[in-house]
Design a protein around this motif. Sequence first.
Motif, PDB file in Angstrom:
ATOM      1  N   GLN A 149     -10.575  -6.693   2.488  1.00 10.20           N
ATOM      2  CA  GLN A 149     -10.417  -8.089   1.736  1.00 10.20           C
ATOM      3  C   GLN A 149     -11.706  -9.022   2.545  1.00 10.20           C
ATOM      4  O   GLN A 149     -12.085  -9.788   2.071  1.00 10.20           O
ATOM      5  CB  GLN A 149      -9.298  -8.963   1.685  1.00 10.20           C
ATOM      6  CG  GLN A 149      -8.398  -8.022   0.665  1.00 10.20           C
ATOM      7  CD  GLN A 149      -8.900  -7.781  -0.699  1.00 10.20           C
ATOM      8  OE1 GLN A 149      -9.207  -8.900  -1.305  1.00 10.20           O
ATOM      9  NE2 GLN A 149      -9.061  -6.488  -0.948  1.00 10.20           N
ATOM     10  N   HIS A 158     -17.678   0.316  -3.422  1.00  7.42           N
ATOM     11  CA  HIS A 158     -16.765   0.175  -2.308  1.00  7.42           C
ATOM     12  C   HIS A 158     -17.670   0.245  -1.079  1.00  7.42           C
ATOM     13  O   HIS A 158     -17.281   0.780  -0.068  1.00  7.42           O
ATOM     14  CB  HIS A 158     -15.471   1.339  -2.251  1.00  7.42           C
ATOM     15  CG  HIS A 158     -14.754   1.621  -3.447  1.00  7.42           C
ATOM     16  ND1 HIS A 158     -13.636   0.838  -3.475  1.00  7.42           N
ATOM     17  CD2 HIS A 158     -14.950   2.400  -4.570  1.00  7.42           C
ATOM     18  CE1 HIS A 158     -12.976   1.243  -4.551  1.00  7.42           C
ATOM     19  NE2 HIS A 158     -13.773   2.015  -5.422  1.00  7.42           N
ATOM     20  N   THR A 171       1.529   2.897  -3.400  1.00  8.96           N
ATOM     21  CA  THR A 171       0.285   3.383  -4.024  1.00  8.96           C
ATOM     22  C   THR A 171       0.523   4.927  -4.094  1.00  8.96           C
ATOM     23  O   THR A 171       0.490   5.298  -2.948  1.00  8.96           O
ATOM     24  CB  THR A 171      -1.009   2.892  -3.422  1.00  8.96           C
ATOM     25  OG1 THR A 171      -1.107   1.519  -3.498  1.00  8.96           O
ATOM     26  CG2 THR A 171      -2.111   3.300  -4.449  1.00  8.96           C
ATOM     27  N   GLU A 199       0.821  -1.149  -0.163  1.00 11.81           N
ATOM     28  CA  GLU A 199       0.145  -0.104   0.044  1.00 11.81           C
ATOM     29  C   GLU A 199       0.737   1.289  -0.038  1.00 11.81           C
ATOM     30  O   GLU A 199       0.509   2.189  -0.645  1.00 11.81           O
ATOM     31  CB  GLU A 199      -0.980  -0.028   1.113  1.00 11.81           C
ATOM     32  CG  GLU A 199      -2.108  -1.069   1.195  1.00 11.81           C
ATOM     33  CD  GLU A 199      -2.782  -1.030   2.333  1.00 11.81           C
ATOM     34  OE1 GLU A 199      -3.805  -1.589   2.438  1.00 11.81           O
ATOM     35  OE2 GLU A 199      -2.415  -0.962   3.539  1.00 11.81           O
ATOM     36  N   LYS A 257      -8.628   0.363  -2.760  1.00 12.65           N
ATOM     37  CA  LYS A 257      -8.580  -0.881  -2.561  1.00 12.65           C
ATOM     38  C   LYS A 257      -9.723  -1.129  -1.149  1.00 12.65           C
ATOM     39  O   LYS A 257      -9.407  -0.438  -0.437  1.00 12.65           O
ATOM     40  CB  LYS A 257      -7.234  -1.184  -1.968  1.00 12.65           C
ATOM     41  CG  LYS A 257      -7.080  -2.584  -1.702  1.00 12.65           C
ATOM     42  CD  LYS A 257      -5.797  -2.786  -1.041  1.00 12.65           C
ATOM     43  CE  LYS A 257      -5.710  -4.040  -0.250  1.00 12.65           C
ATOM     44  NZ  LYS A 257      -4.084  -4.389   0.444  1.00 12.65           N
ATOM     45  N   GLU A 296     -13.842   0.931   1.792  1.00 11.39           N
ATOM     46  CA  GLU A 296     -12.628   1.093   1.126  1.00 11.39           C
ATOM     47  C   GLU A 296     -11.585   1.221   2.055  1.00 11.39           C
ATOM     48  O   GLU A 296     -11.716   1.771   2.907  1.00 11.39           O
ATOM     49  CB  GLU A 296     -12.802   2.524   0.405  1.00 11.39           C
ATOM     50  CG  GLU A 296     -11.468   2.844  -0.448  1.00 11.39           C
ATOM     51  CD  GLU A 296     -11.641   4.084  -1.022  1.00 11.39           C
ATOM     52  OE1 GLU A 296     -10.589   4.596  -2.083  1.00 11.39           O
ATOM     53  OE2 GLU A 296     -12.555   4.994  -0.858  1.00 11.39           O
TER      54      GLU A 296
END
Length: 365
Positions: A363, A344, A236, A233, A360, A355
Motif C-alpha cells: 500500500q 502490480h 484469501t 490476508e 493485493k 504485489e
Amino acid sequence: MNSTQILDKDCLTAVKLLPTVIEVTSQERRMIKDAALHLQKKYGTYENRDFIKHVHQLASYFLPERILNIAADFASDFSENQYGALVFTGLMEIDQEEIGSTPPNWQSADYSKFNLYGFACALIHGALPSKPVQYYSQRKGGGLIHAIIPDEKMKETQTGSGSSTDLYVHTEDAFLKHQADFLSFMYVRNEEQVPSTLYSIRSHESIGEKYRTLFEPIYKIPKDANLETGENEEETLDSVLYGNTNLPFMRFDAAEQLFNSSIRQSEEAQHTLHEFWEEARHLIYSGFTPQAGDVILVNNHLCAHGRSAFRAGVRNIDGIEQPCERRIMLRMMSKVSLIDMRAHTLTEDPFFVIEEHLGKNFQHF
C-alpha cells in the motif's frame, strides 16, 4: 534427455522424471565468459536498464547456439515429459580468490564480486526469452540477483538463510499471483556439498480424479517465513493447481501450507494437501550436488525447489569434518511478459513488482 526410474511404494508404481543435465563444454564456457566480460565493459553492471531491455537480442548474439536452442525449447515445453528444470554443469568458472571469504549474511555481501556472473545468468533468462525482474516482497526488491548465504542467526528458519533444517520444496513466492516464471540458481560456492532438491508436478504418474480438488480455490497460501501474513490476508484463498487440467501448473509451498502451525486450512483443504504431499514427497529428486559454476534453471510453474539440511562451514572428507568456506548461491527471477502484471509494478518501473499477496499490492507505493 530426461530419464525415468521406477519408484515402488505400497504396491503403487509411479514414474519419476529427472531434470535434464547439460554438460557445458569448455568452448561454450569460454564463449559465455567472453560475452560477460564484453557486456560488463559496455554496460558496467547487469542492473543497467539498457542491458536488461535488450537482453533477448544480446542472448541471441552472444550465447552458444546449443544453449540458445535448449533454453528456447525448455521455455515453451509444458508436456508430460518436461520436468521443469535444467541443470547446466560448469557454465562459468568461479574465481574463488576474487570472491574471498563468505560474508556472514546476504546483507553484507559485496555484489560487485558477482557482477560477471549476473551478466551470464541474465543472458540465460534472455534466451528463454524472459525478462529479469525484482520483487519488493523479496528483500524490498534488492536488485536482480540475490545472494543466498547461510546465516547463523537464521539457521533454523525455512528461508534461504537457513541451514540446519531441510528447506521444504516450494514454488518461489507461491503466495503471489504474478510469481516469477523462471528462476536461475548459480552456485558460486558449495564446499559443504549440499544436495539441491527438486520436485516436479510432472513426476506424478497421473493427477487423477482424487486431486481435482487442488484446482479449486479453497487453499490458504500464506506468505513465506520472511514476511508476516496479516489477518485478512490469511482468509484469501486460491488453488494449488491451475492451467490445463490434465497437465497442470502448480502453486505450492509445503512448509507454509501444511506445516505452519499458525495457518488453519479447512478440513477439506487440509485432507487433500496431506494426501497430495504423501505422494509428492516420495517424488522429490535430491541426486544432484551442485559444484561452483553450475546453474539450475527452473520453470517456477512446473517445478518446486529446496535443499537438504547441512552444517554451514563444515565439509566431510573421508568421514572427517573440516572447516570450509560457507556456500554462496545467486538467485535471479524473470517474467515472460511485463504486460500481464502491469497492475502490480511500479508506475515508473515495470521491472519492479510490488504485489504483496495473491493480487493485493503493497500500500505504501
